[in-house]
Design an enzyme around this catalytic site. Structure first.
Site, short mmCIF file in Angstrom:
data_model
loop_
_atom_site.label_atom_id
_atom_site.label_comp_id
_atom_site.label_asym_id
_atom_site.label_seq_id
_atom_site.Cartn_x
_atom_site.Cartn_y
_atom_site.Cartn_z
CG LEU A 64 27.28 4.82 -5.47
CD1 LEU A 64 28.58 4.68 -6.26
CD2 LEU A 64 26.33 5.77 -6.21
CD GLN A 66 17.04 -3.35 -3.62
OE1 GLN A 66 17.49 -3.95 -2.64
NE2 GLN A 66 15.87 -3.65 -4.15
CG LEU A 67 17.41 0.32 -0.39
CD1 LEU A 67 16.99 0.17 1.06
CD2 LEU A 67 16.24 0.01 -1.31
CG ASP A 106 36.28 2.78 3.80
OD1 ASP A 106 35.39 2.32 4.54
OD2 ASP A 106 37.32 2.14 3.50
CB ILE A 107 31.39 3.93 6.89
CG1 ILE A 107 31.32 2.45 6.51
CG2 ILE A 107 30.35 4.75 6.17
CD1 ILE A 107 30.25 1.71 7.25
CE1 TYR A 195 21.87 -6.28 6.56
CE2 TYR A 195 20.05 -7.83 6.63
CZ TYR A 195 20.55 -6.58 6.33
OH TYR A 195 19.72 -5.62 5.78
CE LYS A 199 21.43 -3.36 8.63
NZ LYS A 199 21.59 -1.95 8.25
#
Ligand code: NAD
Ligand code: THR
Length: 373
Positions: A64, A66-67, A106-107, A195, A199
């Protein structure tokens, strides 16, 4: 619990797959037959009926943001509405809820995620859940949990259930000691945000699982993504979306980055197209498992000039946010995506003028342009 039955064999396989040339016979890694995490199953298996098809059964985590909604739309067109499940921990808007399957996930809840994968016979997983760069700096423990622990759950479930796994990385996976203009696929990566660190960790863990367990891991490093019908979730590149909304609503925009801060950017359609293309690419075409993708690169002042062609009275001021500026100053200015172009034919459609025209036609700026002329 991870159980490595024959350590020397595994080490040999790893050495072979990294091309050490030691002359040891190669046993395909896929045949090791161990999964990275084995938990006794207590999932309640619903009897869900599906029609047989060759299409992948897709789950999108963090869908849900932006992408994710745009990705679901694209994948549903390709694979059928009911073969693509959006998931998130947030409540979907009506239009999203009624556009196709949605499920709470929920991951950080490993067993729940595994149950969803099993019960829905998922074969492809797009892992979009994350805290982005600016919000990550504002809540490091949460970013560490979601971006690192969550990724571990996803990797283990993907490896255990033989999924094809897409995890997006970012220009934020590079740092001030990386070459910035241009930034190649393979170079030093010492990001200074949680972040970025998470990544790089995702890229390395995904590639490790690929070589170690045969996981079909695919990863693209996205630039800042610009979209009209979805809002960014707290990143450093968000200004490049906000300027369009403010130009139309108020004719005034206050930018939180310096005017000459150059960053790689991409229109969402190109980003989602690349994502589907790399997932559909034959494995033999992929000489790497993590690729840069690029479309354009601009600074706030260059974007403002292009926007002013549509909204000439737009006034832009600058009030620099120190955290975001420091992040942006450590990121690539231009991205070298020649490997993606060579290996699987990546080609972007939108440069800056097309991006700006498309954003305004989407946002219905005609009245503003009319007022301006
Ligand atoms: N948007 C960009 O410019 C951009 C650029 C590079 C990479 N990416 C990557 O693409 C992915 C999607 O980006 P986005 O812009 O849609 O992000 P976003 O911040 O808009 O959305 C992330 C979603 O993750 C969800 N989430 C947070 N915690 C969760 C949890 N515990 N379990 C499940 N879901 C959870 C949030 O509710 C949110 O809807 C991210 O991995 C991001 O790092 C995005
Ligand atoms: C670049 C990307 O990862 C995200 N839009 C951010 O700024 O954090």
């Amino acid at each position: 619990m991870p159980i490595v039955k024959n350590v020397s064999r595994a080490v040999n396989q790893l050495l072979q797959s990294s091309g050490c040339g030691c002359g040891i016979s190669v046993v395909p890694v896929r045949r090791i037959g161990i999964s990275p995490r084995q938990v006794a199953s207590d999932a309640s298996f619903h009897s869900v009926s599906f029609s047989r098809s060759d299409h992948p059964r897709v789950l999108i985590t963090g869908g849900l943001g932006q992408l994710g909604v745009g990705l679901a739309k694209l994948l549903r067109k390709r694979f059928g509405k009911n073969n693509v499940i959006l998931s998130d921990i947030r409540k979907p808007a009506d239009n999203v809820f009624y556009s196709g399957p949605f499920i709470y996930s929920d991951i950080l809840d490993y067993k729940n995620l595994r149950e969803i994968v099993v019960n829905n016979r998922i074969t492809w997983l797009f892992h979009y859940s994350a805290l982005l760069s600016a919000v990550g700096e504002a809540n490091v423990p949460l970013a560490r949990a979601v971006n690192i622990t969550g990724l571990h759950n996803v990797l283990d479930i993907a490896a255990e259930h033989n999924l094809r796994l897409f995890v997006p990385s970012t220009i934020g996976a590079f740092g001030p000691t990386s070459p910035r203009d241009p930034t190649p696929d393979l170079c030093i990566q010492r990001p200074r945000t949680i972040y970025g660190v998470s990544k790089v960790h995702a890229e390395l863990m995904g590639e490790y699982y690929h070589y170690r367990y045969g996981l079909d891991f695919r990863c693209l490093r996205y630039p800042g993504i610009i979209s009209a019908d979805s809002q960014p979730g707290g990143g450093t590149t968000d200004y490049a979306v906000q300027i369009f909304h403010d130009a139309i609503k108020t004719g005034k925009f206050q930018c939180n980055l310096k005017p000459d801060t150059r960053l790689p950017m991409m229109y969402i359609d190109d980003c989602l197209k690349a994502t589907l293309e790399v997932m559909e690419a034959p494995a033999e075409a992929l000489s790497m498992r993590t690729y840069n993708i690029s479309a354009m690169s601009f600074s706030p002042e260059e974007l403002a000039q292009e926007v002013q062609k549509h909204v000439p009275e737009l006034q832009v001021t600058y009030s620099v946010d120190a955290v975001r500026q420091a992040i942006a100053d450590s990121w690539p200015m231009n991205f070298d995506d020649s490997n993606a172009r060579r290996d699987w034919g990546w080609k972007h459609d939108y440069d800056l003028p097309e991006l700006v025209t498309t954003m305004f036609s989407f946002l219905g700026s005609d009245s503003r342009i009319a007022q301006a002329s």
